[in-house]
Design an enzyme around this catalytic site. Structure first.
Site, mmCIF file in Angstrom:
data_model
loop_
_atom_site.group_PDB
_atom_site.id
_atom_site.type_symbol
_atom_site.label_atom_id
_atom_site.label_comp_id
_atom_site.label_asym_id
_atom_site.label_seq_id
_atom_site.Cartn_x
_atom_site.Cartn_y
_atom_site.Cartn_z
ATOM 1 N N TYR A 1 -9.863 38.139 29.277
ATOM 2 C CA TYR A 1 -10.728 37.572 30.313
ATOM 3 C C TYR A 1 -11.233 38.605 31.313
ATOM 4 O O TYR A 1 -11.628 38.249 32.414
ATOM 5 C CB TYR A 1 -9.976 36.461 31.068
ATOM 6 C CG TYR A 1 -9.762 35.203 30.257
ATOM 7 C CD1 TYR A 1 -10.104 35.133 28.917
ATOM 8 C CD2 TYR A 1 -9.207 34.069 30.838
ATOM 9 C CE1 TYR A 1 -9.899 33.991 28.169
ATOM 10 C CE2 TYR A 1 -9.000 32.910 30.101
ATOM 11 C CZ TYR A 1 -9.352 32.877 28.766
ATOM 12 O OH TYR A 1 -9.146 31.738 28.044
ATOM 13 N N ASP B 1 -3.767 30.239 28.826
ATOM 14 C CA ASP B 1 -4.785 29.247 29.182
ATOM 15 C C ASP B 1 -4.690 28.053 28.221
ATOM 16 O O ASP B 1 -4.667 26.888 28.629
ATOM 17 C CB ASP B 1 -6.164 29.924 29.073
ATOM 18 C CG ASP B 1 -7.265 29.120 29.710
ATOM 19 O OD1 ASP B 1 -6.969 28.062 30.293
ATOM 20 O OD2 ASP B 1 -8.427 29.539 29.629
ATOM 21 N N ASP C 1 0.943 30.940 17.343
ATOM 22 C CA ASP C 1 0.635 29.766 16.510
ATOM 23 C C ASP C 1 1.875 28.927 16.279
ATOM 24 O O ASP C 1 1.835 27.693 16.375
ATOM 25 C CB ASP C 1 -0.058 30.161 15.192
ATOM 26 C CG ASP C 1 0.312 31.531 14.672
ATOM 27 O OD1 ASP C 1 0.985 32.282 15.398
ATOM 28 O OD2 ASP C 1 -0.058 31.855 13.536
ATOM 29 N N LYS D 1 1.195 37.660 19.806
ATOM 30 C CA LYS D 1 0.595 37.709 18.467
ATOM 31 C C LYS D 1 0.642 39.169 18.018
ATOM 32 O O LYS D 1 -0.359 39.727 17.531
ATOM 33 C CB LYS D 1 -0.849 37.166 18.540
ATOM 34 C CG LYS D 1 -1.543 36.994 17.204
ATOM 35 C CD LYS D 1 -1.080 35.785 16.439
ATOM 36 C CE LYS D 1 -1.687 35.743 15.057
ATOM 37 N NZ LYS D 1 -1.236 34.603 14.251
#
Ligand code: NAI
Length: 335
Positions: A125, A231, A207, A174
């Site tokens: 972001y 988020d 995930d 991740k």
């Protein structure tokens, strides 16, 4: 001792839910005083700008602000006020508790009690390095993860575990695919975790974390993660407990902290006395925790739970017929 906080009444349902929240805070007899400051559409109309310098000065002076949702006008030249506040005060920790309460649309009544700690200033972001090729066929985005940014957010999560008596922090990442950015975050998280041997640190790929949250949310106590994952995960958690109407959020920096409801200005019900003030009230409870009054924060939460339990004056979104202020009065009577 009287403590002054900056109050931003905001747009849409903002003023209604703020009145309700201040009614409850006043009923607690904590001697809080309020300095009103404008932001959003209300500020644009009054002062010709969305985020006046006087508002920033008030927050800087008081160090703590309670903020209702704001409208950022759609169109060029208006960037998000919430993002501007985060940047201005370097509010690096976005802290969102999700707890299932009775008589709500919670998917797992009584089982969810977790806090998402989201890095709020970097990751995907940063807004830099975004490019669309001239033919519009290729888009790229730069992500930034730093040792400093990772260290302070993970440390915040572990300190939060310590101060709230929680025993486990889950680092969501991740790193198997995003080897540089998520890899650095995980590496730093492991180093910081080693300083907190009494707190279990588990690691989970994002995930899998999403699936586990939906299947067995009770296994989580605190999740800490980078900006984009945080988020998404924090909204997933809001869904687990029955929606955004019950989800508060804190934006915390070293110097300044801003507490809010996570939902927006709800223009469809604004001015009708229908809004549920619950999320802002829970934000006010988080604010009391932060101001060194955790027993008062808990007192407020307990009064809200008792009101939900009794189905007293609940607002329409919770299946009741009470107005915003009826519900606040019902909570205040149970303090
Ligand atoms: P929203 O959260 O305002 O509304 C979505 C739906 O939830 C609506 O049906 C609304 O009536 C309902 N709702 C929201 N809060 C409620 C409450 N406390 N009680 C009962 N029902 C409630 O989201 P939307 O419509 O996407 O955004 C509207 C405006 O809010 C936009 O201008 C957006 O920019 C702004 N916004 C501001 C935020 C902030 O300042 N923190 C966060 C999100 C949106």
């Amino acid at each position: 001792m009287s403590q002054k906080i900056t109050v931003i009444r905001g747009d849409g349902i903002g003023p209604e839910i703020m009145d309700a929240t201040i009614h409850v805070l006043d009923a607690m007899g904590l001697g809080l005083t309020y300095e009103e400051a404008d932001a959003g559409l209300a500020a644009l109309e009054k002062h010709g700008e969305l985020l006046p310098a006087a508002t920033l000065e008030s927050i800087q002076r008081n160090k703590v602000a309670l903020k209702s949702p704001l409208t950022t006008p759609v169109g060029e030249g208006f960037s998000s006020i919430n993002v501007a506040l985060r940047r201005h005060f370097d509010l690096y920790a976005n802290v969102r508790p999700a707890k299932s309460y009775p008589n709500t649309l919670a998917r797992f009544p009584g089982e969810v009690d977790l806090i998402t700690v989201r890095e709020n200033t970097e990751g995907a972001y940063i807004g830099e390095g975004q490019e669309l090729s001239e033919d519009g066929a290729t888009a790229t985005l730069l992500q930034k993860v730093t040792r400093k940014g990772s260290e302070r957010i993970v440390r915040y999560a572990f300190e939060l575990a310590r101060s709230t008596g929680r025993k486990k922090v889950t680092v969501v990442h991740k790193a198997n695919i995003l080897k540089t950015t998520s890899g650095l975050f995980l590496k730093v998280a492991r180093e910081v975790a080693a300083e907190y041997p009494e707190i279990e640190c588990s690691e989970m790929i994002v995930d899998n974390a999403c699936m586990q949250l939906v299947m067995r949310p009770e296994q989580f106590e605190i999740l800490v993660t980078t900006n984009l994952f945080g988020d998404i995960i924090s909204d997933l958690c809001a869904g687990l407990i029955g929606g955004l109407g019950l989800t508060p959020g804190a934006n915390i920096g070293h110097d300044v902290a801003i507490f809010e409801a996570v939902h927006g200005t709800a223009p469809d019900i604004a001015g009708q006395g229908k809004a549920n003030p619950g999320a802002l009230l829970l934000g006010a409870a988080q604010m009391l925790d932060h101001m060194g009054m955790p027993e008062q924060g808990e007192r407020l939460r307990q009064a809200m739970v008792a009101t939900l339990d009794a189905k007293d004056s609940l607002t329409a979104d919770l299946g009741g017929t009470g107005s915003t202020m009826d519900y606040a009065r019902a909570i205040a009577s149970r303090l």
